[in-house]
Design a protein around this motif. Structure first.
Motif, PDB file in Angstrom:
ATOM      1  N   SER A  90       5.120  -5.628 -10.255  1.00  0.00           N
ATOM      2  CA  SER A  90       4.539  -4.354  -9.850  1.00  0.00           C
ATOM      3  C   SER A  90       3.031  -4.352 -10.064  1.00  0.00           C
ATOM      4  CB  SER A  90       5.191  -3.215 -10.657  1.00  0.00           C
ATOM      5  OG  SER A  90       4.602  -1.975 -10.326  1.00  0.00           O
ATOM      6  N   ILE A  91       2.587  -4.919 -11.179  1.00  0.00           N
ATOM      7  CA  ILE A  91       1.144  -4.991 -11.454  1.00  0.00           C
ATOM      8  C   ILE A  91       0.454  -5.873 -10.417  1.00  0.00           C
ATOM      9  CG2 ILE A  91      -0.576  -5.845 -13.097  1.00  0.00           C
ATOM     10  CD1 ILE A  91       1.337  -5.027 -15.340  1.00  0.00           C
ATOM     11  N   LEU A  92       1.040  -7.023 -10.130  1.00  0.00           N
ATOM     12  CA  LEU A  92       0.445  -7.941  -9.147  1.00  0.00           C
ATOM     13  C   LEU A  92       0.428  -7.307  -7.757  1.00  0.00           C
ATOM     14  CD1 LEU A  92       2.062 -11.312 -10.309  1.00  0.00           C
ATOM     15  CD2 LEU A  92      -0.268 -10.521 -10.712  1.00  0.00           C
ATOM     16  N   THR A  93       1.498  -6.588  -7.413  1.00  0.00           N
ATOM     17  CA  THR A  93       1.532  -5.911  -6.116  1.00  0.00           C
ATOM     18  C   THR A  93       0.429  -4.867  -6.035  1.00  0.00           C
ATOM     19  OG1 THR A  93       3.918  -6.245  -5.951  1.00  0.00           O
ATOM     20  CG2 THR A  93       2.951  -4.542  -4.551  1.00  0.00           C
ATOM     21  N   GLY A  94       0.186  -4.161  -7.148  1.00  0.00           N
ATOM     22  CA  GLY A  94      -0.904  -3.199  -7.169  1.00  0.00           C
ATOM     23  C   GLY A  94      -2.256  -3.852  -6.937  1.00  0.00           C
ATOM     24  N   GLN A  95      -2.440  -5.060  -7.486  1.00  0.00           N
ATOM     25  CA  GLN A  95      -3.694  -5.780  -7.256  1.00  0.00           C
ATOM     26  C   GLN A  95      -3.840  -6.173  -5.787  1.00  0.00           C
ATOM     27  OE1 GLN A  95      -3.860  -9.076  -9.981  1.00  0.00           O
ATOM     28  NE2 GLN A  95      -3.848  -7.758 -11.802  1.00  0.00           N
ATOM     29  N   VAL A  96      -2.722  -6.515  -5.154  1.00  0.00           N
ATOM     30  CA  VAL A  96      -2.762  -6.822  -3.717  1.00  0.00           C
ATOM     31  C   VAL A  96      -3.147  -5.578  -2.928  1.00  0.00           C
ATOM     32  CG1 VAL A  96      -1.366  -7.491  -1.718  1.00  0.00           C
ATOM     33  CG2 VAL A  96      -1.116  -8.719  -3.880  1.00  0.00           C
TER      34      VAL A  96
ATOM     35  N   THR B 285       0.809  -1.222   0.000  1.00  0.00           N
ATOM     36  CA  THR B 285       0.000   0.000   0.000  1.00  0.00           C
ATOM     37  C   THR B 285       0.848   1.280   0.000  1.00  0.00           C
ATOM     38  OG1 THR B 285      -0.123  -0.013   2.426  1.00  0.00           O
ATOM     39  CG2 THR B 285      -1.863  -1.183   1.224  1.00  0.00           C
ATOM     40  N   ILE B 286       2.173   1.133   0.233  1.00  0.00           N
ATOM     41  CA  ILE B 286       3.034   2.328   0.271  1.00  0.00           C
ATOM     42  C   ILE B 286       3.993   2.355  -0.914  1.00  0.00           C
ATOM     43  CG2 ILE B 286       2.854   2.590   2.757  1.00  0.00           C
ATOM     44  CD1 ILE B 286       5.561   1.238   3.037  1.00  0.00           C
ATOM     45  N   GLY B 287       3.701   1.565  -1.950  1.00  0.00           N
ATOM     46  CA  GLY B 287       4.489   1.646  -3.178  1.00  0.00           C
ATOM     47  C   GLY B 287       5.580   0.620  -3.314  1.00  0.00           C
ATOM     48  N   GLY B 288       5.756  -0.283  -2.363  1.00  0.00           N
ATOM     49  CA  GLY B 288       6.765  -1.313  -2.492  1.00  0.00           C
ATOM     50  C   GLY B 288       6.348  -2.377  -3.496  1.00  0.00           C
ATOM     51  N   ILE B 289       7.333  -3.105  -4.007  1.00  0.00           N
ATOM     52  CA  ILE B 289       7.064  -4.189  -4.958  1.00  0.00           C
ATOM     53  C   ILE B 289       7.360  -5.506  -4.251  1.00  0.00           C
ATOM     54  CG2 ILE B 289       7.698  -5.258  -7.147  1.00  0.00           C
ATOM     55  CD1 ILE B 289       8.380  -2.528  -8.220  1.00  0.00           C
ATOM     56  N   LEU B 290       6.374  -6.400  -4.227  1.00  0.00           N
ATOM     57  CA  LEU B 290       6.524  -7.694  -3.554  1.00  0.00           C
ATOM     58  C   LEU B 290       7.254  -8.682  -4.455  1.00  0.00           C
ATOM     59  CD1 LEU B 290       2.978  -8.068  -1.922  1.00  0.00           C
ATOM     60  CD2 LEU B 290       5.013  -6.950  -1.012  1.00  0.00           C
ATOM     61  N   SER B 291       8.038  -9.533  -3.834  1.00  0.00           N
ATOM     62  CA  SER B 291       8.760 -10.563  -4.587  1.00  0.00           C
ATOM     63  C   SER B 291       7.836 -11.700  -4.955  1.00  0.00           C
ATOM     64  CB  SER B 291       9.920 -11.087  -3.749  1.00  0.00           C
ATOM     65  OG  SER B 291       9.411 -11.800  -2.616  1.00  0.00           O
TER      66      SER B 291
END
Length: 786
Positions: free
Chosen positions: A253-259, A79-85
């Motif tokens: 990045s796209i998947l993290t945005g969906q999360v 939610t703060i802009g990080g990208i999940l592995s």
């Protein structure tokens, strides 16, 4: 001061036992965070949730909570802009999938079997998040690797990478196979240095081999060289690999945005799953510890049946039963050192804490527990009677703090109250403290050695004595708590058993005051009465169990006799029906023969032939005493020869042809004659009609009023239907019907097929067909009688 004194009662060790039953870190954290509640409704809801978990495990065996991960940090970072592995996203997907399984598993338990209102309401709050789970599983495989299908661009660049790697490999293999270069090779292998494909070359051939040196061995004898022939290929390969990394990063990045879009739903799911795991950790502990959820009381009533300290091994712990009603505010426990007083004190306090946390307690069913406003304890591990002043001061400091904090209906546990100072002053101080706590409306349980406190508990209307039992024969405690009996001093008995002269013991007794002697006598009398009452109770229990055993055996024999009687009746009924069916078939043969004679030779049929046929018909019908059923006919109705009656045991209508005795009549059912008891007959209003046939031939014809033009066979087995059809066809012929209908229904078609197979071979069936649209269709077979 805290309302809950957890450390003296070792409550954190009980939490550790529950953590072992939790399936996830979330559940373990939930166990660690739980604190007792003083709100009746909240405690009741906690225990209800635990009971529902126990019921669920009993019905389903287990609740699978595998795959749940604590992804709260990942969700917050998204939610703060990080990208999940890839691994982090895979954990999110696994948690979503686990939540869906939990929700589905609870739904599989039918409400009629178990309502589980709290568990259902809780799990229904889990958001499915199918769209996110699908995106994650399509893009990342089980090994945490972004798959080619994640995007067309990724698939394209990976195909290019594969092509360049193949070209590099082929070029290097050609060099390795070249005889001019083989002597220069340290080993004929292809390896990598700094993401570049290289070949190990001997140091002395550096200038002859050419290319770029990327590394050398520790000894310097081997150089790792990238041949000039693959430099450009390696460059292009590296470019594509960097392009792949950028595309993977874009996908992540796209998947993290969906999360991040469903962060609130994910955090809600995590909270619910943590609570579910917590509930089932408590339920599993109940099975491991043989624990139950106590019944909450709205007053002071406390009843623990065979309660066990949860931290003592099951093969060592001695169960304790305690009961205090709404009018009893104090329990004074006395007895020898190491006799179990402190363990009893801790057991009561610990089980009270467990109850108010919603934990099951190791006790038997029907245990009752109140909800306390607070639980306070002053318990020391020092068991020596030689307590120092500093120990007394420490105890008194704790008691003062408790007196300042206690309020309302609390539970106060005091170990060795008043010990460590002058016995007279200590006892007086202890009584004053007890009265103060009781006066504030709290329940107090205290252990002591002072006789004055025994007298206080005996005389005070709101106090009760108890003691830990001591076996004088073995000079050891039994650890059994005896409620209602104060502890007896065993010093004289022990001294006697150890061989101290009797005159010394008697001299010691004379030093006791008259009050102390009366107290000892009272305790001795109470102990004797209690032992006798225990013996009587055990004998009463034995007699009750023996009576119940005999009753069960008698009931089993009665049931077996009833079953055998029913089997015999059914066997007799089947045999009677078989005989009747055989006789019916024989009568039909005779009837057909008579008809054939009348048709072919109407003028030649002699009277003696008819008489002979009738005798054969009568001989074919056995005269049976049918077994009586519970239903009886109306005995007040007068039955005479010629009356139409219903034979209850057969369910058939017949005519009285003769009276054998006052209670036995001969009844003709169609062409059958049988003897029937009066109780098995019920008089009918109408009588069969007779008519004369031409040529002097007489026959009995049943009135159409009593034979319907259709027979309903739905719900019957094929064998039952065939027997009914056989009888019905005969009745229909006698009634003058030319066409009748058999209603068998559509169903699976098995009954229809069996009936039609039987009709094809029946001698009195001229033809058959299925019913038309207005006659019932394929659910009806219409037959034409011959």
């Amino acid at each position: 001061m805290e309302h809950w004194m957890l450390n003296p009662l070792e409550f954190n060790q009980v939490k550790d036992l529950l953590k072992e039953q939790a399936s996830t870190l979330l559940g373990k954290e939930k166990v660690e965070e739980i604190t007792p509640s003083s709100t009746y409704i909240e405690v009741k809801e906690r225990l209800q949730a635990t009971q529902e978990g126990i019921d669920f495990l009993r019905l389903k065996g287990e609740m699978s909570l595998g795959g749940i991960r604590n992804v709260l940090p990942q969700v917050k970072r998204s939610t703060i802009g990080g990208i999940l592995s890839e691994t982090e996203l895979l954990e999110v997907s696994s948690t979503i999938s686990a939540g869906r399984r939990v929700k589905s598993t609870v739904r599989q338990v039918e409400i009629e079997v178990a309502e589980l209102p709290l568990l259902r309401s809780l799990t229904e709050g889990i958001e499915s998040l199918d769209h996110l789970e699908e995106s994650l599983t399509v893009s990342i495989d089980e090994q945490g690797f972004v798959v080619d299908q994640a995007s067309p661009a990724l698939a394209k660049v990976r195909r290019a990478i594969a092509q360049y790697r193949q070209q590099v490999n082929q070029t290097l293999q050609q060099i390795l196979r070249n005889s001019n270069y083989q002597k220069m090779m340290q080993e004929a292998i292809i390896t990598q240095r700094y993401d570049r494909y290289v070949i190990p070359v001997k140091q002395e051939y550096r200038s002859a081999f050419g290319g770029l040196v990327h590394d050398q061995s520790a000894s310097g004898a081997t150089l790792f060289i990238e041949p000039e022939a693959v430099v450009q290929l390696n460059n292009r390969l590296r470019e594509k690999e960097l392009e792949e990394e950028r595309e993977v990063e874009r996908i992540l990045s796209i998947l993290t945005g969906q999360v991040a879009e469903v962060a609130d739903e994910l955090m809600q799911n995590l909270s619910i799953l943590a609570h579910v795991d917590f509930i089932f950790a408590k339920a599993r502990y109940a099975y491991v510890a043989k624990a139950v959820c106590p019944v909450l009381t709205s007053n002071r009533t406390l009843r623990l049946k065979q309660a066990r300290h949860p931290l003592i091994p099951a093969d060592e712990v001695v169960p304790t039963s305690i009961e205090l009603n709404d009018e009893q505010h104090a329990l004074i426990i006395t007895g020898p050192n190491t006799g179990g007083k402190t363990v009893t004190l801790k057991t009561i306090g610990l089980l009270a804490l467990m109850t108010q946390c919603g934990f099951p307690i190791p006790a038997e069913e029907e245990s009752l527990m109140p909800v306390f406003a607070g639980i306070y304890a002053d318990i020391g591990d020092e068991q020596s009677i030689e307590q120092s002043l500093s120990t007394f001061s420490g105890h008194l400091t704790n008691i003062i703090r408790i007196l300042k904090a206690v309020e309302g209906h609390s539970l106060v546990l005091l170990d060795e109250l008043g010990a460590g100072t002058d016995p007279t002053e200590g006892a007086a101080l202890a009584i004053a403290i007890l009265e103060e706590i009781m006066g504030q409306g709290s329940t107090v349980i205290a252990t002591t050695h002072y006789s004055e406190l025994k007298l206080f508990a005996h005389s005070h209307p709101q106090a009760l004595n108890a003691s830990v039992e001591f076996d004088v024969e073995t000079l050891s405690p039994t650890y059994r708590l005896l409620v209602g009996v104060p502890g007896k001093s065993n010093a004289f008995a022990i001294s006697n058993r150890l061989g101290l002269p009797e005159w010394i013991i008697q001299a010691a007794k004379q030093q006791l005051s008259s009050d102390e002697n009366r107290l000892e006598d009272m305790i001795t009398l109470l102990a004797t009465d209690r032992k006798q009452a225990e013996v009587d109770r055990q004998e009463a229990t034995r007699l009750r169990e023996e009576t119940e055993k005999h009753y069960q055996e008698w009931m089993a024999k009665v049931e077996a006799w009833d079953e055998e009687k029913a089997k015999l009746k059914e066997k007799a009924r089947q045999e009677a029906r078989q005989i009747v069916n055989e006789a019916t078939r024989e009568s039909e043969d005779l009837l057909k023969q008579l008809r054939q004679w009348a048709k072919e030779r109407p003028d030649q049929l002699k009277e003696h032939q008819l008489t002979e046929a009738k005798k054969r018909l009568e001989a074919a019908v056995p005269e049976l005493e049918l077994p009586q059923k519970q239903r009886r006919g109306k005995t007040h109705d007068q039955i005479d020869v010629g009356d139409e009656v219903l034979v209850l045991s057969l369910g058939q209508t017949g005519t009285i042809v003769s009276k054998k005795s006052d209670h036995v009549f001969q009844v003709q059912i169609g062409f059958l004659k049988t003897k029937v008891n009066r109780h098995d007959l019920e008089k009918k209003a109408s009588k069969p009609q007779t008519k004369k046939k031409a040529k002097g031939l007489t026959s009995i014809t049943r009135s159409k009023e009593h034979v319907r033009p259709e027979l309903d066979l739905r719900g019957k087995l094929v064998e039952e239907a065939i027997g009914d059809i056989d009888k019905y066809v005969d009745d229909a012929i006698l009634a003058g019907y030319k066409q009748v209908s058999l209603i068998h229904g559509k169903g699976t078609g098995a009954l229809r097929a069996g009936i039609q197979d039987f009709l094809r071979s029946h001698r009195n069936i001229k033809s058959m067909r299925l019913g038309s649209q207005g006659e019932g269709g394929s659910g009806v077979t219409v037959i034409e009688l011959s």
